[in-house]
Design a protein around this motif. Structure first.
Motif, PDB file in Angstrom:
ATOM      1  N   ARG A  75      28.326  53.194   3.954  1.00  0.00           N
ATOM      2  CA  ARG A  75      27.033  52.855   4.555  1.00  0.00           C
ATOM      3  C   ARG A  75      26.127  54.077   4.636  1.00  0.00           C
ATOM      4  O   ARG A  75      24.911  53.970   4.466  1.00  0.00           O
TER       5      ARG A  75
ATOM      6  N   GLU B 180      29.446  40.898  -7.170  1.00  0.00           N
ATOM      7  CA  GLU B 180      28.891  39.687  -6.569  1.00  0.00           C
ATOM      8  C   GLU B 180      29.760  38.470  -6.850  1.00  0.00           C
ATOM      9  O   GLU B 180      29.891  37.583  -6.012  1.00  0.00           O
TER      10      GLU B 180
ATOM     11  N   ASN C 233      28.858  48.025  -7.742  1.00  0.00           N
ATOM     12  CA  ASN C 233      27.417  48.231  -7.655  1.00  0.00           C
ATOM     13  C   ASN C 233      27.057  49.685  -7.987  1.00  0.00           C
ATOM     14  O   ASN C 233      26.089  49.954  -8.693  1.00  0.00           O
TER      15      ASN C 233
ATOM     16  N   SER D 101      23.468  45.312   4.774  1.00  0.00           N
ATOM     17  CA  SER D 101      24.605  44.495   4.357  1.00  0.00           C
ATOM     18  C   SER D 101      25.923  45.170   4.714  1.00  0.00           C
ATOM     19  O   SER D 101      26.846  44.532   5.234  1.00  0.00           O
TER      20      SER D 101
ATOM     21  N   LYS E 183      18.970  40.632  -0.398  1.00  0.00           N
ATOM     22  CA  LYS E 183      17.642  40.971   0.119  1.00  0.00           C
ATOM     23  C   LYS E 183      16.948  39.793   0.788  1.00  0.00           C
ATOM     24  O   LYS E 183      15.721  39.642   0.718  1.00  0.00           O
TER      25      LYS E 183
ATOM     26  N   LEU F 126      23.857  54.581   1.613  1.00  0.00           N
ATOM     27  CA  LEU F 126      23.017  53.465   1.183  1.00  0.00           C
ATOM     28  C   LEU F 126      21.713  53.445   1.960  1.00  0.00           C
ATOM     29  O   LEU F 126      21.547  54.158   2.947  1.00  0.00           O
TER      30      LEU F 126
ATOM     31  N   PHE G 114      30.791  46.976  -3.501  1.00  0.00           N
ATOM     32  CA  PHE G 114      30.077  48.243  -3.376  1.00  0.00           C
ATOM     33  C   PHE G 114      30.423  49.218  -4.500  1.00  0.00           C
ATOM     34  O   PHE G 114      29.541  49.930  -4.995  1.00  0.00           O
TER      35      PHE G 114
ATOM     36  N   TRP H 275      22.691  41.362   1.293  1.00  0.00           N
ATOM     37  CA  TRP H 275      22.976  41.924  -0.030  1.00  0.00           C
ATOM     38  C   TRP H 275      21.971  41.417  -1.061  1.00  0.00           C
ATOM     39  O   TRP H 275      21.532  42.153  -1.946  1.00  0.00           O
TER      40      TRP H 275
ATOM     41  N   TYR I 164      18.284  47.133   2.240  1.00  0.00           N
ATOM     42  CA  TYR I 164      19.093  45.930   2.429  1.00  0.00           C
ATOM     43  C   TYR I 164      20.581  46.188   2.221  1.00  0.00           C
ATOM     44  O   TYR I 164      21.425  45.571   2.870  1.00  0.00           O
ATOM     45  N   GLN I 165      20.924  47.090   1.297  1.00  0.00           N
ATOM     46  CA  GLN I 165      22.337  47.371   1.056  1.00  0.00           C
ATOM     47  C   GLN I 165      22.972  48.041   2.270  1.00  0.00           C
ATOM     48  O   GLN I 165      24.118  47.749   2.613  1.00  0.00           O
ATOM     49  N   ARG I 166      22.232  48.904   2.920  1.00  0.00           N
ATOM     50  CA  ARG I 166      22.738  49.545   4.143  1.00  0.00           C
ATOM     51  C   ARG I 166      22.939  48.505   5.239  1.00  0.00           C
ATOM     52  O   ARG I 166      23.944  48.526   5.965  1.00  0.00           O
TER      53      ARG I 166
END
Length: 381
Positions: free
Chosen positions: A32, A161, A217, A42, A95, A35, A214, A93, A38-40
């Motif tokens: 975290r 995903e 990604n 998530s 958004k 990031l 993660f 994730w 939105y990823q943070r």
């Protein structure tokens, strides 16, 4: 209390799940920090997911030392909260903002579900099967939307995903195990075993899925950076060369290579500055990209030069496409920028004898002829 070897095995399994949840928390806490956006967010939801999941496992481990009513309240509230955190993490994730009404719905659902479970337990203590079926239906109500979010974005999903979508399906299937165990055996012992099996599946599968989410990604992000031009987002020279070479190795390969050059680009930089020059490159690249089909390739080959590898082999269709492309650049780019913009194009059809070098040599020669002819034109060789 632990009265038998089976109780000891179940306790050890629950303890193992607690440790798995701790690993999940530590992993998400670390990732975290690197990031943003939105990823943070998530990752924060998924961190809370494992934190509450581990708390639920701990509450189950000590249920023999506390009144059963407290265990019913705590565990049902935690497990339902965990389901919503998975949904919120999935939405973030992709958004999707978590609207206030969804937060309110989640809080009301968790409280109402927990209250109903406690009331049924308190007033009808012999209805374990009813409470288990009620739990299954409520979990499905939350896990199904999490899967649906992944399914709706299936065309853009990467490997991580797809694992997240699969984990939502696994959660739904695993949530049915305690219900099936009770229906088939009507035995609380088998029910307890089914609950532990469900916990194992959910905990380990979700840990693996989120690791994949993660990590893949990050891998995909670095891979994209390695094959893309930083300014325009088009493929870079190395990747274009690799793809064209692969295509030429196919004996049935047909198509056209075109080299596009922005006319008098040096004057743009000298007269208006490099910011306008960069904006010119971006505008032209976006216009060129809009003409590409699914089987076509486009890349920035260097400076103000672009390379197109078109899958079409019909000469007239290719010529028409390139003419429309030139007109679009001249009209659209000039509107967006303080300077008129035109392009010169040299192209050549792929033959069976062509190599990467020979193909580019012909297209470059055609481009040179287009420049000699006054620019803003198309030459085939």
């Amino acid at each position: 209390m632990i009265y038998s070897a089976s109780d000891l095995i179940i306790f050890a399994s629950v303890l193992n799940n607690i440790l798995c949840s701790v690993v999940g928390c530590l992993f998400l806490l670390q990732i975290r920090s690197g990031l943003s956006g939105y990823q943070r967010l998530s990752a924060s939801y998924f961190f809370l997911f494992f934190l509450l999941l581990g708390s639920a496992f701990f509450a189950m481990a000590i249920r023999s030392w506390v009144p059963l009513g407290y265990s019913v309240l705590i565990n049902n509230a935690l497990y339902m909260s965990v389901a919503y955190l998975l949904l919120f993490g999935t939405l973030s994730w992709y958004k999707k903002p978590i609207k206030s009404w969804l937060w309110k719905l989640a809080v009301i659902h968790v409280l109402a579900y927990t209250a109903v479970q406690y009331v049924v337990y308190y007033y009808w203590p012999g209805t374990l099967q009813l409470r288990v079926q009620l739990a299954f239906l409520n979990f499905i109500m939350v896990y199904l939307p999490a899967y649906w979010v992944c399914y709706r974005h299936r065309h853009q999903n990467g490997r991580g995903e797809r694992m997240l979508a699969l984990s939502a399906v696994v959660c739904m299937i695993a949530a049915s195990f305690p219900t099936i165990a009770l229906i088939m055996t009507n035995s609380p012992d088998y029910y307890r075993v089914a609950v532990v099996v469900t916990q194992n599946i959910v905990c380990f599968f979700l840990l693996g899925s989120l690791l994949s989410l993660f990590l893949f990604n990050q891998i995909d992000w670095h891979y994209e950076r390695s094959i893309r031009d930083e300014l325009t987002g088009l493929y870079n020279r190395r990747y274009i060369n690799e793809r064209i070479t692969q295509s030429l190795s196919n004996s049935s390969s047909r198509g056209v290579i075109a080299v596009v050059d922005i006319d008098h680009f040096k004057k743009v930089n000298d007269s208006f500055g490099h910011d306008v020059g960069d904006n010119t490159l971006i505008a032209v690249s976006n216009i060129l990209k809009s003409f590409m089909g699914q089987q076509d390739l486009i890349g920035r080959y260097g400076g103000e030069e672009f390379v197109l590898f078109l899958s079409q082999s019909d000469s007239e269709s290719v010529k028409t496409l390139l003419k429309e492309m030139c007109r679009a650049v001249e009209t659209k780019a000039s509107i967006m920028l303080p300077n008129p913009v035109t392009i010169s194009v040299g192209y050549s059809e792929v033959s069976d004898e062509d190599t990467l070098h020979s193909l580019f040599s012909k297209a470059d020669s055609a481009l040179y002829m287009a420049k000699r002819n006054g620019r803003n034109c198309i030459i085939k060789k």
